[in-house]
Design a protein around this motif. Structure first.
Motif, PDB file in Angstrom:
ATOM      1  N   LEU A  19      12.036  65.228  25.526  1.00 40.37           N
ATOM      2  CA  LEU A  19      13.151  65.726  24.582  1.00 40.37           C
ATOM      3  C   LEU A  19      14.069  66.787  24.585  1.00 40.37           C
ATOM      4  O   LEU A  19      13.909  67.748  25.814  1.00 40.37           O
ATOM      5  CB  LEU A  19      12.858  65.817  22.981  1.00 40.37           C
ATOM      6  CG  LEU A  19      12.141  64.802  23.011  1.00 40.37           C
ATOM      7  CD1 LEU A  19      11.709  64.882  21.236  1.00 40.37           C
ATOM      8  CD2 LEU A  19      12.376  63.172  23.152  1.00 40.37           C
ATOM      9  N   SER A  20      15.695  65.999  24.652  1.00 45.07           N
ATOM     10  CA  SER A  20      16.735  67.276  25.000  1.00 45.07           C
ATOM     11  C   SER A  20      17.441  67.107  23.276  1.00 45.07           C
ATOM     12  O   SER A  20      17.701  65.858  22.516  1.00 45.07           O
ATOM     13  CB  SER A  20      17.833  67.067  26.234  1.00 45.07           C
ATOM     14  OG  SER A  20      16.760  67.007  27.245  1.00 45.07           O
ATOM     15  N   CYS A  21      17.918  68.290  23.104  1.00 42.77           N
ATOM     16  CA  CYS A  21      18.966  68.286  22.425  1.00 42.77           C
ATOM     17  C   CYS A  21      19.729  69.309  22.661  1.00 42.77           C
ATOM     18  O   CYS A  21      20.062  70.382  22.764  1.00 42.77           O
ATOM     19  CB  CYS A  21      18.199  69.512  20.801  1.00 42.77           C
ATOM     20  SG  CYS A  21      19.384  69.719  19.658  1.00 42.77           S
ATOM     21  N   ASN A  76      23.774  75.180  26.184  1.00 46.32           N
ATOM     22  CA  ASN A  76      23.233  74.539  24.992  1.00 46.32           C
ATOM     23  C   ASN A  76      22.661  73.703  24.936  1.00 46.32           C
ATOM     24  O   ASN A  76      22.617  73.118  24.336  1.00 46.32           O
ATOM     25  CB  ASN A  76      24.910  74.618  24.540  1.00 46.32           C
ATOM     26  CG  ASN A  76      25.371  75.878  24.275  1.00 46.32           C
ATOM     27  OD1 ASN A  76      25.887  76.866  25.010  1.00 46.32           O
ATOM     28  ND2 ASN A  76      26.800  75.339  23.664  1.00 46.32           N
ATOM     29  N   THR A  77      21.617  73.653  25.211  1.00 45.04           N
ATOM     30  CA  THR A  77      20.229  73.169  25.627  1.00 45.04           C
ATOM     31  C   THR A  77      19.305  73.231  25.239  1.00 45.04           C
ATOM     32  O   THR A  77      18.449  74.270  25.728  1.00 45.04           O
ATOM     33  CB  THR A  77      20.714  71.775  26.887  1.00 45.04           C
ATOM     34  OG1 THR A  77      21.437  71.490  26.869  1.00 45.04           O
ATOM     35  CG2 THR A  77      19.659  70.428  26.455  1.00 45.04           C
ATOM     36  N   VAL A  78      18.098  72.912  24.254  1.00 48.25           N
ATOM     37  CA  VAL A  78      16.487  73.083  23.803  1.00 48.25           C
ATOM     38  C   VAL A  78      15.937  71.638  24.367  1.00 48.25           C
ATOM     39  O   VAL A  78      16.612  70.532  24.222  1.00 48.25           O
ATOM     40  CB  VAL A  78      16.810  73.562  22.411  1.00 48.25           C
ATOM     41  CG1 VAL A  78      16.691  72.152  21.525  1.00 48.25           C
ATOM     42  CG2 VAL A  78      15.122  74.059  22.204  1.00 48.25           C
ATOM     43  N   TYR A  79      15.036  72.076  24.889  1.00 48.41           N
ATOM     44  CA  TYR A  79      13.764  70.791  25.590  1.00 48.41           C
ATOM     45  C   TYR A  79      12.686  70.909  25.124  1.00 48.41           C
ATOM     46  O   TYR A  79      12.223  72.118  24.561  1.00 48.41           O
ATOM     47  CB  TYR A  79      13.565  70.843  27.262  1.00 48.41           C
ATOM     48  CG  TYR A  79      14.947  71.129  27.926  1.00 48.41           C
ATOM     49  CD1 TYR A  79      15.627  72.520  28.103  1.00 48.41           C
ATOM     50  CD2 TYR A  79      15.764  70.134  28.153  1.00 48.41           C
ATOM     51  CE1 TYR A  79      16.717  72.502  28.871  1.00 48.41           C
ATOM     52  CE2 TYR A  79      17.163  70.034  28.534  1.00 48.41           C
ATOM     53  CZ  TYR A  79      17.410  71.398  29.470  1.00 48.41           C
ATOM     54  OH  TYR A  79      18.840  70.980  29.803  1.00 48.41           O
ATOM     55  N   LEU A  80      12.223  69.533  24.595  1.00 47.73           N
ATOM     56  CA  LEU A  80      10.931  69.558  24.438  1.00 47.73           C
ATOM     57  C   LEU A  80       9.950  68.852  25.102  1.00 47.73           C
ATOM     58  O   LEU A  80      10.218  67.274  25.524  1.00 47.73           O
ATOM     59  CB  LEU A  80      10.188  69.239  22.737  1.00 47.73           C
ATOM     60  CG  LEU A  80       8.811  68.948  21.836  1.00 47.73           C
ATOM     61  CD1 LEU A  80       8.908  70.549  22.254  1.00 47.73           C
ATOM     62  CD2 LEU A  80       9.167  68.590  20.667  1.00 47.73           C
ATOM     63  N   TYR A  93      11.607  62.779  16.316  1.00 46.07           N
ATOM     64  CA  TYR A  93      11.782  64.062  16.250  1.00 46.07           C
ATOM     65  C   TYR A  93      13.075  64.572  15.884  1.00 46.07           C
ATOM     66  O   TYR A  93      13.914  63.644  16.414  1.00 46.07           O
ATOM     67  CB  TYR A  93      11.223  64.136  18.101  1.00 46.07           C
ATOM     68  CG  TYR A  93       9.975  63.823  17.991  1.00 46.07           C
ATOM     69  CD1 TYR A  93       9.265  62.624  17.692  1.00 46.07           C
ATOM     70  CD2 TYR A  93       9.330  65.017  18.225  1.00 46.07           C
ATOM     71  CE1 TYR A  93       7.604  62.869  18.121  1.00 46.07           C
ATOM     72  CE2 TYR A  93       7.926  65.312  18.326  1.00 46.07           C
ATOM     73  CZ  TYR A  93       6.781  63.758  18.231  1.00 46.07           C
ATOM     74  OH  TYR A  93       5.776  64.770  18.473  1.00 46.07           O
ATOM     75  N   TYR A  94      13.273  65.255  15.629  1.00 40.51           N
ATOM     76  CA  TYR A  94      14.398  66.032  15.015  1.00 40.51           C
ATOM     77  C   TYR A  94      14.711  67.927  15.723  1.00 40.51           C
ATOM     78  O   TYR A  94      13.549  67.960  16.080  1.00 40.51           O
ATOM     79  CB  TYR A  94      15.061  66.473  13.310  1.00 40.51           C
ATOM     80  CG  TYR A  94      14.931  65.021  12.872  1.00 40.51           C
ATOM     81  CD1 TYR A  94      13.717  64.601  12.655  1.00 40.51           C
ATOM     82  CD2 TYR A  94      15.730  64.265  12.563  1.00 40.51           C
ATOM     83  CE1 TYR A  94      13.451  63.412  11.707  1.00 40.51           C
ATOM     84  CE2 TYR A  94      15.734  62.956  12.143  1.00 40.51           C
ATOM     85  CZ  TYR A  94      14.583  62.450  11.206  1.00 40.51           C
ATOM     86  OH  TYR A  94      14.184  61.283  10.660  1.00 40.51           O
ATOM     87  N   CYS A  95      15.726  68.016  16.224  1.00 38.94           N
ATOM     88  CA  CYS A  95      15.807  69.650  16.853  1.00 38.94           C
ATOM     89  C   CYS A  95      16.299  69.831  15.088  1.00 38.94           C
ATOM     90  O   CYS A  95      17.712  69.468  14.754  1.00 38.94           O
ATOM     91  CB  CYS A  95      16.870  69.383  17.741  1.00 38.94           C
ATOM     92  SG  CYS A  95      18.822  68.217  18.036  1.00 38.94           S
ATOM     93  N   ALA A  96      16.713  70.829  15.166  1.00 36.13           N
ATOM     94  CA  ALA A  96      17.153  71.594  14.556  1.00 36.13           C
ATOM     95  C   ALA A  96      17.383  73.479  15.040  1.00 36.13           C
ATOM     96  O   ALA A  96      16.610  73.885  15.545  1.00 36.13           O
ATOM     97  CB  ALA A  96      16.544  72.045  12.789  1.00 36.13           C
TER      98      ALA A  96
END
Length: 126
Positions: A19-21, A76-80, A93-96
């Motif tokens: 996942l990317s946010c 500016n990205t967070v990954y899972l 799934y939510y990023c916050a």
């Protein structure tokens, strides 16, 4: 900060997804970033969080050893990264984003997060 999550989909048990946010704005590094999930008929639950500089991470016991959270502040990205997926991982799934002034002992508290993405659906088939 506006957050846009992506990367969800349908995968078989044992498979993987990333996942990317993506975050808008210039203040991404001011925030601890977290991932939460909500399964049908269940309450939202914490999955993982990462400090503003990526130096610290924290995981729910249910995903420890299978999921990895990371971030790229230049993008500016967070990954899972989710490996060894199980049917019970099925959820939206939510990023916050949480102001980085909050101590790591609070990272699992969804109510403290200021900004939320729209969610991306992960479905794991058995």
């Amino acid at each position: 900060v506006q957050l846009q999550a992506s990367g969800g989909g349908l995968v078989q048990a044992g498979g993987s997804l990333r996942l990317s946010c993506a975050a808008s704005g210039r203040t991404f590094s001011s925030y601890t970033m977290g991932w939460f999930r909500q399964a049908p008929g269940k309450e939202r639950e914490f999955v993982a969080a990462i400090s503003w500089n990526g130096g610290s991470t924290y995981y729910a016991d249910s995903v420890k050893g299978r999921f990895t959270i990371s971030r790229d502040n230049a993008k500016n990205t967070v990954y899972l990264q989710m490996n060894s997926l199980k049917p019970e991982d099925t959820a939206v799934y939510y990023c916050a984003a949480l102001p980085r002034t909050w101590d790591s002992s609070t990272w699992f508290v969804g109510g403290l997060y200021d900004y939320w993405g729209q969610g991306t659906l992960v479905t794991v088939s058995s």
